[in-house]
Design an enzyme around this catalytic site. Structure first.
Site, PDB file in Angstrom:
ATOM      1  N   ALA A   2       0.855  -1.202   0.000  1.00 29.09           N
ATOM      2  CA  ALA A   2       0.000   0.000   0.000  1.00 29.09           C
ATOM      3  C   ALA A   2       0.889   1.249   0.000  1.00 29.09           C
ATOM      4  CB  ALA A   2      -0.940  -0.027   1.181  1.00 29.09           C
ATOM      5  N   ARG A   3       1.402   1.627   1.155  1.00 32.98           N
ATOM      6  CA  ARG A   3       2.255   2.801   1.245  1.00 32.98           C
ATOM      7  C   ARG A   3       3.297   2.624   2.327  1.00 32.98           C
ATOM      8  NH1 ARG A   3       1.165   3.894  -2.902  1.00 32.98           N
ATOM      9  NH2 ARG A   3       0.369   5.783  -3.877  1.00 32.98           N
ATOM     10  N   GLU A  18      11.237   6.772  -0.948  1.00 34.00           N
ATOM     11  CA  GLU A  18      11.400   6.060  -2.221  1.00 34.00           C
ATOM     12  C   GLU A  18      12.196   6.901  -3.208  1.00 34.00           C
ATOM     13  OE1 GLU A  18       7.652   4.622  -3.741  1.00 34.00           O
ATOM     14  OE2 GLU A  18       7.253   3.485  -1.934  1.00 34.00           O
ATOM     15  N   HIS A  72       8.170  -0.659  -5.743  1.00 31.93           N
ATOM     16  CA  HIS A  72       6.844  -0.057  -5.964  1.00 31.93           C
ATOM     17  C   HIS A  72       6.268  -0.513  -7.312  1.00 31.93           C
ATOM     18  CE1 HIS A  72       4.259   3.671  -4.795  1.00 31.93           C
ATOM     19  NE2 HIS A  72       3.526   2.812  -5.475  1.00 31.93           N
TER      20      HIS A  72
HETATM   21  N1  NAI Z   1       1.880  -0.501  -4.553  1.00 35.54           N
HETATM   22  C1  NAI Z   1       1.233   0.091  -5.505  1.00 35.54           C
HETATM   23  O1  NAI Z   1       1.733   0.283  -6.593  1.00 35.54           O
HETATM   24  C2  NAI Z   1      -0.165   0.540  -5.264  1.00 35.54           C
HETATM   25  C3  NAI Z   1      -0.561   0.950  -4.019  1.00 35.54           C
HETATM   26  N2  NAI Z   1      -1.846   1.353  -3.819  1.00 35.54           N
HETATM   27  C4  NAI Z   1      -2.225   1.776  -2.480  1.00 35.54           C
HETATM   28  O2  NAI Z   1      -3.091   0.811  -1.915  1.00 35.54           O
HETATM   29  C5  NAI Z   1      -3.911   1.428  -0.945  1.00 35.54           C
HETATM   30  C6  NAI Z   1      -5.337   0.927  -1.055  1.00 35.54           C
HETATM   31  O3  NAI Z   1      -5.881   1.218  -2.331  1.00 35.54           O
HETATM   32  P1  NAI Z   1      -7.428   0.920  -2.646  1.00 35.54           P
HETATM   33  O4  NAI Z   1      -7.819  -0.380  -2.096  1.00 35.54           O
HETATM   34  O5  NAI Z   1      -7.612   1.179  -4.094  1.00 35.54           O
HETATM   35  O6  NAI Z   1      -8.098   2.079  -1.797  1.00 35.54           O
HETATM   36  P2  NAI Z   1      -9.566   2.120  -1.186  1.00 35.54           P
HETATM   37  O7  NAI Z   1      -9.851   3.543  -0.925  1.00 35.54           O
HETATM   38  O8  NAI Z   1     -10.517   1.346  -2.032  1.00 35.54           O
HETATM   39  O9  NAI Z   1      -9.401   1.360   0.201  1.00 35.54           O
HETATM   40  C7  NAI Z   1      -8.739   1.882   1.297  1.00 35.54           C
HETATM   41  C8  NAI Z   1      -9.490   1.406   2.533  1.00 35.54           C
HETATM   42  O10 NAI Z   1      -8.723   1.715   3.694  1.00 35.54           O
HETATM   43  C9  NAI Z   1      -9.649   1.957   4.720  1.00 35.54           C
HETATM   44  N3  NAI Z   1      -9.021   2.620   5.855  1.00 35.54           N
HETATM   45  C10 NAI Z   1      -8.733   3.929   5.996  1.00 35.54           C
HETATM   46  N4  NAI Z   1      -8.175   4.143   7.185  1.00 35.54           N
HETATM   47  C11 NAI Z   1      -8.106   2.934   7.815  1.00 35.54           C
HETATM   48  C12 NAI Z   1      -7.624   2.526   9.062  1.00 35.54           C
HETATM   49  N5  NAI Z   1      -7.089   3.391   9.934  1.00 35.54           N
HETATM   50  N6  NAI Z   1      -7.701   1.206   9.376  1.00 35.54           N
HETATM   51  C13 NAI Z   1      -8.250   0.340   8.515  1.00 35.54           C
HETATM   52  N7  NAI Z   1      -8.726   0.680   7.298  1.00 35.54           N
HETATM   53  C14 NAI Z   1      -8.651   1.968   6.961  1.00 35.54           C
HETATM   54  C15 NAI Z   1     -10.726   2.762   4.057  1.00 35.54           C
HETATM   55  O11 NAI Z   1     -11.933   2.762   4.787  1.00 35.54           O
HETATM   56  C16 NAI Z   1     -10.844   2.070   2.711  1.00 35.54           C
HETATM   57  O12 NAI Z   1     -11.879   1.110   2.714  1.00 35.54           O
HETATM   58  C17 NAI Z   1      -3.721   2.921  -1.149  1.00 35.54           C
HETATM   59  O13 NAI Z   1      -2.811   3.403  -0.189  1.00 35.54           O
HETATM   60  C18 NAI Z   1      -3.073   3.026  -2.487  1.00 35.54           C
HETATM   61  O14 NAI Z   1      -2.311   4.174  -2.610  1.00 35.54           O
HETATM   62  C19 NAI Z   1      -2.779   1.340  -4.807  1.00 35.54           C
HETATM   63  C20 NAI Z   1      -2.434   0.946  -6.072  1.00 35.54           C
HETATM   64  C21 NAI Z   1      -1.073   0.568  -6.404  1.00 35.54           C
HETATM   65  O1  HPV Z   2      -1.861   3.912  -7.506  1.00 34.31           O
HETATM   66  C1  HPV Z   2      -1.115   3.962  -6.515  1.00 34.31           C
HETATM   67  O2  HPV Z   2      -1.459   4.375  -5.396  1.00 34.31           O
HETATM   68  C2  HPV Z   2       0.269   3.522  -6.660  1.00 34.31           C
HETATM   69  O3  HPV Z   2       0.969   3.442  -5.689  1.00 34.31           O
HETATM   70  C3  HPV Z   2       0.792   3.242  -8.000  1.00 34.31           C
HETATM   71  O4  HPV Z   2       1.926   4.063  -8.126  1.00 34.31           O
HETATM   72  P1  HPV Z   2       2.617   4.262  -9.549  1.00 34.31           P
HETATM   73  O5  HPV Z   2       1.597   4.897 -10.453  1.00 34.31           O
HETATM   74  O6  HPV Z   2       3.006   2.904 -10.032  1.00 34.31           O
HETATM   75  O7  HPV Z   2       3.779   5.152  -9.299  1.00 34.31           O
END
Ligand code: NAI
Ligand code: HPV
Length: 527
Positions: free
Chosen positions: A231-232, A261, A279
């Site tokens: 996630a982050r 990063e 990432h």
């Molecule tokens: N590694 C990568 O390349 C990627 C990372 N991400 C990251 O993944 C994460 C999740 O993305 P999505 O599922 O699309 O987002 P989303 O918005 O659908 O889900 C996030 C969930 O976290 C919950 N949440 C917020 N605060 C919380 C807490 N304190 N405890 C428990 N749950 C809590 C929210 O209620 C929400 O349901 C984001 O941080 C996004 O930036 C997303 C896409 C790619």
């Molecule tokens: O969509 C997100 O939150 C991501 O972390 C994806 O990051 P990126 O577009 O691959 O740099």
């Protein structure tokens, strides 16, 4: 012609709609330093970023033409949202396009950490045949704790179920009903720490989730737990993670994201218990195509004033609601412009009441257009519906919104009261079927006037002959009157007159009007 800058590597096919548009020129400059970005950003109406480009306050301060930032992905923690809002820049993201890719990457990391795949691969490529060190664990029958059951967390839970894992999910919005629909247990953090053999986090990085998984959380976990973060960086406290690995609490950690990063001198990178990827969660051909397509379409919509869906600093309004509310936007903006001109002192508080059919909808954009109308009379083009309420707060102007049943017989009514140091000003407006917006109350007087470009507002005493005086004086100065309305509360009492006129009165003509007996004030209102 609008100019859009793409400052991170992005799918060329995905941005085809922008490249093919004759309204837009796209520049792809993916190696700009922050300084170079600051220098070039003033040229651009739109900016497309992934996670590399940090859109800081300083950059936004230079972005004088910028209307929209498109985040080709989910996380907007690399964009200063408050500064974007303040500068009236809409930020849109592409929340759906990379869900599956990130979920699959999470699962790949989970499995790799269960079976030590990267470590075993490394040893073998170094010439060692070590089957003993890399004995793994099965997923079947193990408990997976998912923190954050949004789009990605939910997809991960489905795959975990297919692997016959027990899943405990925690999310402030996860209800028992939804948990049982997905076939998982709803838990809290402590339940996850106590029971989970694997923990994966899928929350945004926000104040509440910064170092959510910290030293005290690790102390509560089962010995030998495996942790995944796709996630982050920052959701897990990296120092606490390192200690938990050294203490034998965490057997394996699989990290796609880092507090800094790229990670420089990060002791977790290179540690035998930790597997890492740079990432890569969203880095698949499919995800990159989808997010680029989604964000390009949103940018085209915004630049051409069409409805858009995924703004993170604007309320979402679906097409159907937008169609119904759109005429009210014009009405509320005109009401705002009118009221600021009626008020003799700076307003301190705005109270907006919605009645009738308006109470069935999310009227936040109607509120914003009112505030925009009110502020833009003096602040000009720097005000838009993105920053209107934000700017109001900066000027010490508070506002409150309520839904009431007092529709006064109109199908939808917007009533507004401005409080100033020397008193209150009020007005109300509605939409008449086929006739468009109408102002139906001003300062408690009932009238019926279209909010056209130019109005004249007169306060007088209700005596015979006033209308004739005003008509002949304006006629003498060749000021055409389109419509005229008078409102009074009682015969012979205080009254108002509102006229729609073809040109504004000069100071001299206004002076002459004030010489007329029983006229107390006269004001041009420019809408
Ligand atoms: N590694 C990568 O390349 C990627 C990372 N991400 C990251 O993944 C994460 C999740 O993305 P999505 O599922 O699309 O987002 P989303 O918005 O659908 O889900 C996030 C969930 O976290 C919950 N949440 C917020 N605060 C919380 C807490 N304190 N405890 C428990 N749950 C809590 C929210 O209620 C929400 O349901 C984001 O941080 C996004 O930036 C997303 C896409 C790619
Ligand atoms: O969509 C997100 O939150 C991501 O972390 C994806 O990051 P990126 O577009 O691959 O740099």
């Amino acid at each position: 012609m609008f100019k859009v800058l793409v400052s991170d590597p992005i799918s060329e096919d995905g941005i085809r709609a922008l490249l093919d548009s004759d309204q837009v020129q796209v520049d792809q400059k993916t190696d700009l330093s922050p300084e170079a970005l600051k220098e070039t950003i003033p040229e651009y109406d739109g900016l497309i970023v992934r996670s590399q480009t940090k859109v800081t306050k300083e950059i936004l301060e230079c972005a004088t033409k910028l209307k929209v930032i498109g985040r080709a992905g989910v996380g907007v923690d690399t964009i200063d949202l408050e500064a974007a809002t303040e500068h009236g820049v809409i930020v849109v993201n592409a929340p759906n396009g990379n869900t599956i890719s990130t979920c699959e990457h999470t699962f790949a990391m989970l499995m790799a950490s269960a079976r030590n795949i990267p470590q075993a691969h490394k040893t073998l490529t170094e010439g060692n045949w070590d089957r003993k060190t890399y004995k793994g664990v099965e997923l079947k029958g193990k408990t997976l704790g998912i923190v954050g059951m949004g789009r990605i967390g939910t997809e991960v839970s489905k795959r975990a179920k297919a692997f016959q894992m027990n899943v405990i999910g925690y999310d402030p919005f996860l209800t028992e009903e939804r948990a049982s629909q997905i076939g998982i247990q709803k838990g809290d953090l402590d339940k996850i720490y106590e029971n989970a053999d694997f923990i994966t986090v899928h929350t945004p990085l926000i104040k509440e989730t910064h170092h959510l998984i910290n030293k005290s959380a690790f102390q509560k976990m089962k010995k030998g737990v495996r942790i995944v973060n796709c996630a982050r960086g920052g959701i897990i406290d990296e120092t606490a993670l390192l200690e938990a690995i050294d203490e034998g609490i965490v057997a394996r950690a699989a990290l796609d994201v880092f507090e800094e990063e790229p990670p420089t001198d990060n002791p977790l990178v290179g540690k035998p218990e930790v597997i890492v990827t740079p990432h890569l969660g969203a880095s698949t051909s499919e995800a990159q195509l989808y997010v680029a397509e989604d964000v390009s379409q949103e940018i085209l919509n915004i630049l051409s004033d069409q409805p858009f869906q995924n703004a993170v600093n604007m309320p979402a309004v679906n097409d159907e609601t937008r169609k119904i509310l759109e005429p009210y936007y014009l009405l509320s903006e005109k009401l705002g412009e009118m009221m600021i001109q009626l008020a003799k002192q700076p307003p301190r508080h705005i109270k907006i009441s919605y009645a009738g059919t308006l109470t069935d909808f999310n009227t936040e954009l109607v509120t914003r257009t009112f505030v925009k109308g009110l502020l833009s009379h003096y602040l000009g083009e720097k005000v838009n519906i993105v920053n209107a309420t934000h700017l109001a707060k900066q000027y010490g102007l508070s506002y409150s919104v309520e839904n009431t049943t007092a529709s006064l017989g109109y199908s939808g009514l917007i009533s507004v009261t401005l409080t100033t140091d020397e008193g209150e000003y009020s007005a109300a407006g509605t939409l008449f079927d086929g006739l468009g917006p109408r102002i139906v109350h001003v300062n408690q007087y009932t009238i019926d006037i279209a909010p056209t470009d130019r109005l004249l507002y007169i306060q007088h005493t209700d005596v015979p002959g006033i209308i004739g005086h005003v008509g002949s004086l304006l006629g003498k100065h060749e000021i055409n009157i389109a419509t005229m309305q008078v409102g009074r509360k009682q015969v012979g009492g205080q009254a108002i007159m509102m006229l729609t006129i073809d040109k504004a009165l000069s100071e001299e003509v206004l002076g002459e009007l004030l010489q007329v007996d029983h006229i107390h004030s006269a004001k041009n209102i420019d809408l």
